[in-house]
Design a protein around this motif. Structure first.
Motif, PDB file in Angstrom:
ATOM      1  N   ARG A 154       0.841  -1.212   0.000  1.00  0.00           N
ATOM      2  CA  ARG A 154       0.000   0.000   0.000  1.00  0.00           C
ATOM      3  C   ARG A 154       0.870   1.254   0.000  1.00  0.00           C
ATOM      4  O   ARG A 154       0.577   2.229  -0.705  1.00  0.00           O
ATOM      5  CB  ARG A 154      -0.921  -0.006   1.220  1.00  0.00           C
ATOM      6  CG  ARG A 154      -1.939   1.145   1.219  1.00  0.00           C
ATOM      7  CD  ARG A 154      -2.955   0.935   0.125  1.00  0.00           C
ATOM      8  NE  ARG A 154      -3.872   2.064  -0.004  1.00  0.00           N
ATOM      9  CZ  ARG A 154      -3.635   3.158  -0.713  1.00  0.00           C
ATOM     10  NH1 ARG A 154      -2.495   3.305  -1.356  1.00  0.00           N
ATOM     11  NH2 ARG A 154      -4.532   4.111  -0.799  1.00  0.00           N
ATOM     12  N   ILE A 157       2.429   2.020  -3.538  1.00  0.00           N
ATOM     13  CA  ILE A 157       1.591   2.562  -4.606  1.00  0.00           C
ATOM     14  C   ILE A 157       0.749   3.745  -4.130  1.00  0.00           C
ATOM     15  O   ILE A 157      -0.208   4.144  -4.790  1.00  0.00           O
ATOM     16  CB  ILE A 157       0.671   1.475  -5.213  1.00  0.00           C
ATOM     17  CG1 ILE A 157      -0.220   0.838  -4.144  1.00  0.00           C
ATOM     18  CG2 ILE A 157       1.500   0.402  -5.908  1.00  0.00           C
ATOM     19  CD1 ILE A 157      -1.183  -0.196  -4.715  1.00  0.00           C
ATOM     20  N   ASP A 158       1.157   4.322  -3.002  1.00  0.00           N
ATOM     21  CA  ASP A 158       0.435   5.482  -2.470  1.00  0.00           C
ATOM     22  C   ASP A 158       0.564   6.639  -3.459  1.00  0.00           C
ATOM     23  O   ASP A 158       1.683   7.031  -3.830  1.00  0.00           O
ATOM     24  CB  ASP A 158       1.036   5.872  -1.120  1.00  0.00           C
ATOM     25  CG  ASP A 158       0.164   6.867  -0.365  1.00  0.00           C
ATOM     26  OD1 ASP A 158      -0.361   7.803  -1.015  1.00  0.00           O
ATOM     27  OD2 ASP A 158       0.013   6.711   0.850  1.00  0.00           O
ATOM     28  N   PRO A 159      -0.555   7.231  -3.876  1.00  0.00           N
ATOM     29  CA  PRO A 159      -0.505   8.331  -4.860  1.00  0.00           C
ATOM     30  C   PRO A 159       0.342   9.523  -4.427  1.00  0.00           C
ATOM     31  O   PRO A 159       0.776  10.314  -5.277  1.00  0.00           O
ATOM     32  CB  PRO A 159      -1.985   8.733  -4.995  1.00  0.00           C
ATOM     33  CG  PRO A 159      -2.752   7.516  -4.588  1.00  0.00           C
ATOM     34  CD  PRO A 159      -1.930   6.855  -3.525  1.00  0.00           C
ATOM     35  N   HIS A 161       3.272   9.585  -3.739  1.00  0.00           N
ATOM     36  CA  HIS A 161       4.603   9.493  -4.328  1.00  0.00           C
ATOM     37  C   HIS A 161       4.622   9.911  -5.804  1.00  0.00           C
ATOM     38  O   HIS A 161       5.693  10.102  -6.378  1.00  0.00           O
ATOM     39  CB  HIS A 161       5.151   8.077  -4.202  1.00  0.00           C
ATOM     40  CG  HIS A 161       5.333   7.617  -2.787  1.00  0.00           C
ATOM     41  ND1 HIS A 161       6.176   8.250  -1.913  1.00  0.00           N
ATOM     42  CD2 HIS A 161       4.782   6.575  -2.107  1.00  0.00           C
ATOM     43  CE1 HIS A 161       6.135   7.625  -0.741  1.00  0.00           C
ATOM     44  NE2 HIS A 161       5.305   6.616  -0.829  1.00  0.00           N
ATOM     45  N   ILE A 165       6.764   6.603  -8.386  1.00  0.00           N
ATOM     46  CA  ILE A 165       6.351   5.195  -8.379  1.00  0.00           C
ATOM     47  C   ILE A 165       6.645   4.592  -9.750  1.00  0.00           C
ATOM     48  O   ILE A 165       6.382   5.214 -10.783  1.00  0.00           O
ATOM     49  CB  ILE A 165       4.847   5.054  -8.091  1.00  0.00           C
ATOM     50  CG1 ILE A 165       4.480   5.687  -6.753  1.00  0.00           C
ATOM     51  CG2 ILE A 165       4.425   3.576  -8.117  1.00  0.00           C
ATOM     52  CD1 ILE A 165       2.981   5.773  -6.517  1.00  0.00           C
ATOM     53  N   GLU A 199      -5.453   4.945  -9.213  1.00  0.00           N
ATOM     54  CA  GLU A 199      -5.128   6.161  -8.470  1.00  0.00           C
ATOM     55  C   GLU A 199      -3.642   6.491  -8.603  1.00  0.00           C
ATOM     56  O   GLU A 199      -3.261   7.658  -8.780  1.00  0.00           O
ATOM     57  CB  GLU A 199      -5.492   5.977  -6.991  1.00  0.00           C
ATOM     58  CG  GLU A 199      -6.987   5.970  -6.713  1.00  0.00           C
ATOM     59  CD  GLU A 199      -7.284   5.621  -5.259  1.00  0.00           C
ATOM     60  OE1 GLU A 199      -6.329   5.647  -4.446  1.00  0.00           O
ATOM     61  OE2 GLU A 199      -8.442   5.328  -4.934  1.00  0.00           O
ATOM     62  N   ALA A 200      -2.804   5.465  -8.506  1.00  0.00           N
ATOM     63  CA  ALA A 200      -1.362   5.687  -8.630  1.00  0.00           C
ATOM     64  C   ALA A 200      -1.008   6.172 -10.031  1.00  0.00           C
ATOM     65  O   ALA A 200      -0.190   7.084 -10.204  1.00  0.00           O
ATOM     66  CB  ALA A 200      -0.611   4.396  -8.306  1.00  0.00           C
ATOM     67  N   LYS A 201      -1.635   5.565 -11.042  1.00  0.00           N
ATOM     68  CA  LYS A 201      -1.360   5.973 -12.416  1.00  0.00           C
ATOM     69  C   LYS A 201      -1.807   7.419 -12.653  1.00  0.00           C
ATOM     70  O   LYS A 201      -1.094   8.207 -13.286  1.00  0.00           O
ATOM     71  CB  LYS A 201      -2.089   5.028 -13.380  1.00  0.00           C
ATOM     72  CG  LYS A 201      -1.804   5.302 -14.847  1.00  0.00           C
ATOM     73  CD  LYS A 201      -0.379   4.928 -15.210  1.00  0.00           C
ATOM     74  CE  LYS A 201      -0.056   5.301 -16.668  1.00  0.00           C
ATOM     75  NZ  LYS A 201      -0.964   4.689 -17.624  1.00  0.00           N
ATOM     76  N   ALA A 205       2.359   7.836 -11.723  1.00  0.00           N
ATOM     77  CA  ALA A 205       3.227   6.650 -11.680  1.00  0.00           C
ATOM     78  C   ALA A 205       3.699   6.297 -13.092  1.00  0.00           C
ATOM     79  O   ALA A 205       2.958   6.432 -14.065  1.00  0.00           O
ATOM     80  CB  ALA A 205       2.478   5.477 -11.063  1.00  0.00           C
TER      81      ALA A 205
END
Length: 345
Positions: A154, A157-159, A161, A165, A199-201, A205
């Motif tokens: 978690r 892949i926290d947004p 970052h 990422i 969300e990460a993308k 990311a």
């Protein structure tokens, strides 16, 4: 054992020649030819260095490597399954691919009584259609100079970052499994993880086509964290890439590379000989040193310092999670379609 019967007269002549030339070394009897399907690169080189040259060649086996990535070799095995004789005896694949090929009727069910090293195999590495050769686990890797130490998938892949990422395109299956674990799901419940990946993308990311491209991005500090097999991370550390690794709190998906025997293999005896050789303690110890993967036999000896780098503590071992290979085989097409059409869009 010779591939051809030897007459009594020929045997006596051979003994006479040996007596006449006692100082000459005797060449090994020809055991036969075995064709091995494998990835190229370091893995193929280390098969030669640690298995073929020191163990099989002295016994008279001639080993021929058929090198290619897993997708074309997998297609080849499936295409050849209706032929009386295939072109390869033994193939190296991930455990997921071993399951898939076995269920498709293209792999031999393993007869463990034909292996002298069978008793040493870790139980979880004994498959119906193959045997695990080496294994590692998916961990979180990060650059301690750029981000605080994560503890979980978690965190990785926290947004927050954003563009720090990194994801690896060819590892879409295990990335989706890791995201599912991060969201409280399981290895056969990937839907829960999809929103986290999106969300990460959306936060920026980055996606890299290969493991090597991801490593280069870590080296140049274009990215600061991501997910990768621990063994590969050890190799990258050895190459000077600034990264540390953490065993994720949600669970550690395992990556197993092993071998199967094609159902129509021309030389099944040679295939079993190769399997037995790969399970030898010397070969398993050498792969731990050379590749950073964990042995799949109980009698292997990994020095404590090396184990600390490539292995997992007793607490972490309890978090090792084998993948659901039946689920992945059934859902792979849908997973790839979502990855390509939704996540990568």
């Amino acid at each position: 054992m010779s591939a051809f019967p030897v007459s009594r007269r020929a045997a006596l002549l051979g003994l006479g020649a040996a007596a006449a030339l006692p100082m000459l070394s005797r060449p090994a009897l020809a055991a036969g030819r075995v064709v091995v399907g494998t990835w190229g690169g370091d893995y193929a080189r280390l098969l030669t260095k640690n298995i073929e040259e020191p163990i099989l060649k002295p016994k008279g086996w001639e080993v021929v490597q058929d090198q290619a990535s897993d997708a074309p070799r997998r297609a080849k095995v499936l295409a050849e399954r209706r032929l009386p004789r295939g072109t390869v005896d033994i193939q190296g694949f991930s455990a997921a691919n071993i399951y898939e090929i076995g269920e498709a009727g293209a792999a031999e069910e393993i007869d463990y009584s034909k292996l002298t090293n069978a008793a040493n195999i870790i139980p979880s590495m004994r498959y119906k259609y193959g045997i695990g050769h080496i294994y590692s686990g998916k961990v979180v890797m990060y650059n301690p100079k750029l981000v605080e130490a994560p503890v979980s998938f978690r965190d990785a892949i926290d947004p927050k970052h954003g563009s720090k990422i990194g994801f690896i395109d060819i590892q879409y299956q295990t990335v989706m499994v890791a995201a599912a674990l991060a969201a409280g799901g399981g290895v056969a419940d990937i839907e829960k993880g999809k929103p986290l990946l999106l969300e990460a993308k959306k936060a920026g990311a980055r996606l890299y086509p290969t493991n090597e491209a991801f490593a280069q991005a870590m080296k140049t500090e274009e990215i600061a964290l991501g997910m990768m097999w621990k063994a590969r991370g050890v190799q990258w550390q050895n190459a000077g890439i600034p990264l540390q690794m953490v065993a994720p709190s949600e669970g550690i998906p395992m990556y197993v590379t092993g071998f199967l025997i094609q159902k129509n293999a021309p030389n099944k005896a040679g295939a079993y000989a190769y399997m037995d050789a790969m399970l030898e303690k010397s070969a398993q110890d050498a792969f731990a040193i050379d590749m950073g993967f964990n042995p799949t036999v109980t009698n292997a000896t990994v020095e404590a310092a090396l184990h600390d780098r490539i292995g997992f503590s007793e607490t972490e071992q309890k978090r090792l999670v084998d993948l659901d290979y039946a689920y992945l085989a059934r859902e792979n097409a849908a997973m790839k379609e979502w990855w390509d059409k939704v996540f990568k869009a």
